[in-house]
Motif scaffolding. Structure first.
Motif, PDB file in Angstrom:
ATOM      1  N   UNK A 185       6.673   1.902  13.096  1.00  0.00           N
ATOM      2  CA  UNK A 185       6.018   0.925  12.236  1.00  0.00           C
ATOM      3  C   UNK A 185       4.646   1.349  11.805  1.00  0.00           C
ATOM      4  N   UNK A 186       4.005   0.480  11.047  1.00  0.00           N
ATOM      5  CA  UNK A 186       2.645   0.725  10.559  1.00  0.00           C
ATOM      6  C   UNK A 186       1.855  -0.567  10.633  1.00  0.00           C
ATOM      7  N   UNK A 187       0.634  -0.505  11.205  1.00  0.00           N
ATOM      8  CA  UNK A 187      -0.225  -1.692  11.175  1.00  0.00           C
ATOM      9  C   UNK A 187      -1.111  -1.608   9.926  1.00  0.00           C
ATOM     10  N   UNK A 188      -0.561  -2.171   8.842  1.00  0.00           N
ATOM     11  CA  UNK A 188      -1.218  -2.091   7.534  1.00  0.00           C
ATOM     12  C   UNK A 188      -2.533  -2.853   7.511  1.00  0.00           C
ATOM     13  N   UNK A 189      -2.744  -3.747   8.493  1.00  0.00           N
ATOM     14  CA  UNK A 189      -3.977  -4.538   8.517  1.00  0.00           C
ATOM     15  C   UNK A 189      -5.195  -3.728   8.945  1.00  0.00           C
ATOM     16  N   UNK A 190      -5.016  -2.442   9.260  1.00  0.00           N
ATOM     17  CA  UNK A 190      -6.163  -1.599   9.622  1.00  0.00           C
ATOM     18  C   UNK A 190      -6.631  -0.759   8.445  1.00  0.00           C
ATOM     19  N   UNK A 191      -6.266  -1.155   7.239  1.00  0.00           N
ATOM     20  CA  UNK A 191      -6.568  -0.360   6.054  1.00  0.00           C
ATOM     21  C   UNK A 191      -8.064  -0.150   5.828  1.00  0.00           C
ATOM     22  N   UNK A 192      -8.905  -1.005   6.378  1.00  0.00           N
ATOM     23  CA  UNK A 192     -10.338  -0.890   6.137  1.00  0.00           C
ATOM     24  C   UNK A 192     -11.128  -0.252   7.261  1.00  0.00           C
ATOM     25  N   UNK A 193     -10.459   0.321   8.256  1.00  0.00           N
ATOM     26  CA  UNK A 193     -11.186   0.888   9.383  1.00  0.00           C
ATOM     27  C   UNK A 193     -12.116   2.012   8.931  1.00  0.00           C
ATOM     28  N   UNK A 194     -13.400   1.868   9.250  1.00  0.00           N
ATOM     29  CA  UNK A 194     -14.376   2.875   8.827  1.00  0.00           C
ATOM     30  C   UNK A 194     -14.294   4.121   9.688  1.00  0.00           C
ATOM     31  N   UNK A 195     -13.655   4.020  10.847  1.00  0.00           N
ATOM     32  CA  UNK A 195     -13.577   5.165  11.757  1.00  0.00           C
ATOM     33  C   UNK A 195     -12.438   6.116  11.419  1.00  0.00           C
ATOM     34  N   UNK A 196     -11.608   5.756  10.425  1.00  0.00           N
ATOM     35  CA  UNK A 196     -10.463   6.590  10.072  1.00  0.00           C
ATOM     36  C   UNK A 196     -10.334   6.719   8.564  1.00  0.00           C
ATOM     37  N   UNK A 197      -9.661   7.780   8.128  1.00  0.00           N
ATOM     38  CA  UNK A 197      -9.358   7.958   6.714  1.00  0.00           C
ATOM     39  C   UNK A 197      -8.071   7.204   6.409  1.00  0.00           C
ATOM     40  N   UNK A 198      -8.207   5.899   6.271  1.00  0.00           N
ATOM     41  CA  UNK A 198      -7.063   5.045   5.995  1.00  0.00           C
ATOM     42  C   UNK A 198      -7.375   4.165   4.801  1.00  0.00           C
ATOM     43  N   UNK A 199      -6.344   3.549   4.248  1.00  0.00           N
ATOM     44  CA  UNK A 199      -6.550   2.666   3.118  1.00  0.00           C
ATOM     45  C   UNK A 199      -5.307   1.855   2.842  1.00  0.00           C
ATOM     46  N   UNK A 200      -5.387   0.917   1.913  1.00  0.00           N
ATOM     47  CA  UNK A 200      -4.222   0.091   1.590  1.00  0.00           C
ATOM     48  C   UNK A 200      -3.064   0.953   1.077  1.00  0.00           C
ATOM     49  N   UNK A 201      -1.865   0.438   1.283  1.00  0.00           N
ATOM     50  CA  UNK A 201      -0.663   1.092   0.777  1.00  0.00           C
ATOM     51  C   UNK A 201      -0.053   0.240  -0.332  1.00  0.00           C
ATOM     52  N   UNK A 202       0.297   0.887  -1.440  1.00  0.00           N
ATOM     53  CA  UNK A 202       0.948   0.166  -2.535  1.00  0.00           C
ATOM     54  C   UNK A 202       2.417  -0.052  -2.189  1.00  0.00           C
ATOM     55  N   UNK A 203       3.067  -0.903  -2.961  1.00  0.00           N
ATOM     56  CA  UNK A 203       4.497  -1.139  -2.778  1.00  0.00           C
ATOM     57  C   UNK A 203       5.263   0.169  -2.926  1.00  0.00           C
ATOM     58  N   UNK A 204       4.877   0.982  -3.905  1.00  0.00           N
ATOM     59  CA  UNK A 204       5.568   2.248  -4.125  1.00  0.00           C
ATOM     60  C   UNK A 204       5.385   3.191  -2.936  1.00  0.00           C
ATOM     61  N   UNK A 205       4.177   3.238  -2.388  1.00  0.00           N
ATOM     62  CA  UNK A 205       3.938   4.098  -1.232  1.00  0.00           C
ATOM     63  C   UNK A 205       4.737   3.641  -0.023  1.00  0.00           C
ATOM     64  N   UNK A 206       4.804   2.326   0.192  1.00  0.00           N
ATOM     65  CA  UNK A 206       5.560   1.811   1.326  1.00  0.00           C
ATOM     66  C   UNK A 206       7.055   2.078   1.160  1.00  0.00           C
TER      67      UNK A 206
END
Length: 332
Positions: free
Chosen positions: A172-193
């Motif tokens: 799985x993926x915890x998409x709610x961590x998209x804004x974590x400043x400690x990691x290179x993460x970000x929101x996922x679009x429908x197409x990406x998911x």
């Protein structure tokens, strides 16, 4: 080993990161991130606890539900309880490092298995932490669920391959961590998911759903299950509690995929409330941190058995013979 000694040991090992309060409600640790607190004012953490506490239960004792059954089938597994271990990694950041990542992951995975359920492993800024969890799941014959942060697509795909190689039951993926400043993460679009989910044969869980619209998106992209979660109140201040948004999300999903929920679940009565509000199962996090640091896998199993026994007692006193009998009529 008992709950008192587990909590005493945890208080020593988590000093400076978690106070192991008598009531885990987010008030003493507001803003302590890293640590076990909630983001900012701590309102999201506190809202989880307060929203759940606001519901009342109808006491019923004239019925034939004399031996409540807490069994549930998830991801092809027959589980003794609907309570799963939430994904938590990054001990050095949030828990002080008294346990290393392997020790922590083994405490959760093995403790959950001992008590007849499943645990998750998490992801963290150092990718090695995710792979440590994967290795622990592999040693458990795949009986665990790795949860990936919303990393760059190629990194996510690599994490998926490792989960498949480990024989994991699901991923799985915890998409709610998209804004974590400690990691290179970000929101996922429908197409990406869609691309991510279609690239694996494993059941895929989307964790971090807090709105009806995103629950509908999860169905659209092919999720096998969702977790209603605001990440324990650790990513965005002033969100509603998960118990507040759960009923409408469960209604729109309408049984097509399992709905799991976390946030403020501390007792078997809390589990009963979440199931009555529409969840199929729950995840717990902070109680297992205390359990794992205070007693390893045995501590985790001890806490899970206690909460499951509390759930059975609550079912006995509300006339629910099986989990499917728990519905909105349980609530006052």
């Amino acid at each position: 080993m008992n709950i008192k000694t587990v909590r005493q040991t945890a208080r020593e090992k988590l000093k400076g990161y978690c106070r192991v309060c008598p009531e885990c409600n987010g008030k003493a640790c507001a803003g302590e991130v890293p640590g076990m607190g909630g983001m900012g004012t701590g309102a999201s953490f506190k809202n989880n606890v307060e929203a759940l506490a606001a519901f009342r239960i109808n006491l019923r004792t004239m019925h034939s539900a004399k031996h409540p059954d807490t069994q549930i089938k998830l991801f092809g597994q027959e589980l003794k309880t609907p309570i799963l271990g939430a994904p938590i990694m990054g001990n050095n950041f949030n828990m002080g490092g008294a346990l290393n990542e392997e020790e922590w992951a083994e405490a959760v995975i093995q403790g959950c298995l001992t008590s007849g359920t499943l645990g998750c492993t998490g992801d963290a800024p150092d990718p090695a932490m995710y792979f440590t969890g994967i290795d622990v799941i592999a040693k458990a014959q795949g009986r665990g669920i790795p949860i990936i942060k919303p990393r760059e697509q190629d990194e996510v795909l690599n994490c998926l391959r490792r989960a498949e190689e480990a024989g994991a039951l699901a991923v799985g993926m915890d998409v709610d961590t998209a804004g974590l400043v400690s990691m290179k993460v970000g929101p996922k679009s429908v197409e990406e998911m869609k691309a991510i989910i279609s690239s694996t044969s494993l059941p895929f869980i989307i964790k971090g759903i807090m709105t009806v619209s995103e629950a509908e998106m999860a169905l659209e992209v092919g999720a096998s299950a969702i977790v209603v979660s605001n990440h324990g109140g650790r990513v965005l201040d002033h969100t509603p509690g998960t118990a507040e948004v759960l009923p409408e999300i469960a209604a729109v999903v309408d049984g097509r995929i399992p709905v799991i929920v976390d946030g403020g679940v501390r007792t078997g009565v809390d589990v009963l409330k979440m199931l009555a509000l529409g969840a199929d199962a729950v995840m717990i996090g902070r109680p297992l941190i205390i359990a794992g640091y205070g007693g390893g896998a045995d501590g985790v199993a001890l806490v899970l058995r206690r909460i499951t026994n509390e759930l059975k007692q609550a079912m006995l006193l509300t006339g629910c013979a099986t989990l499917s009998d728990i519905n909105i009529d349980v609530l006052f």
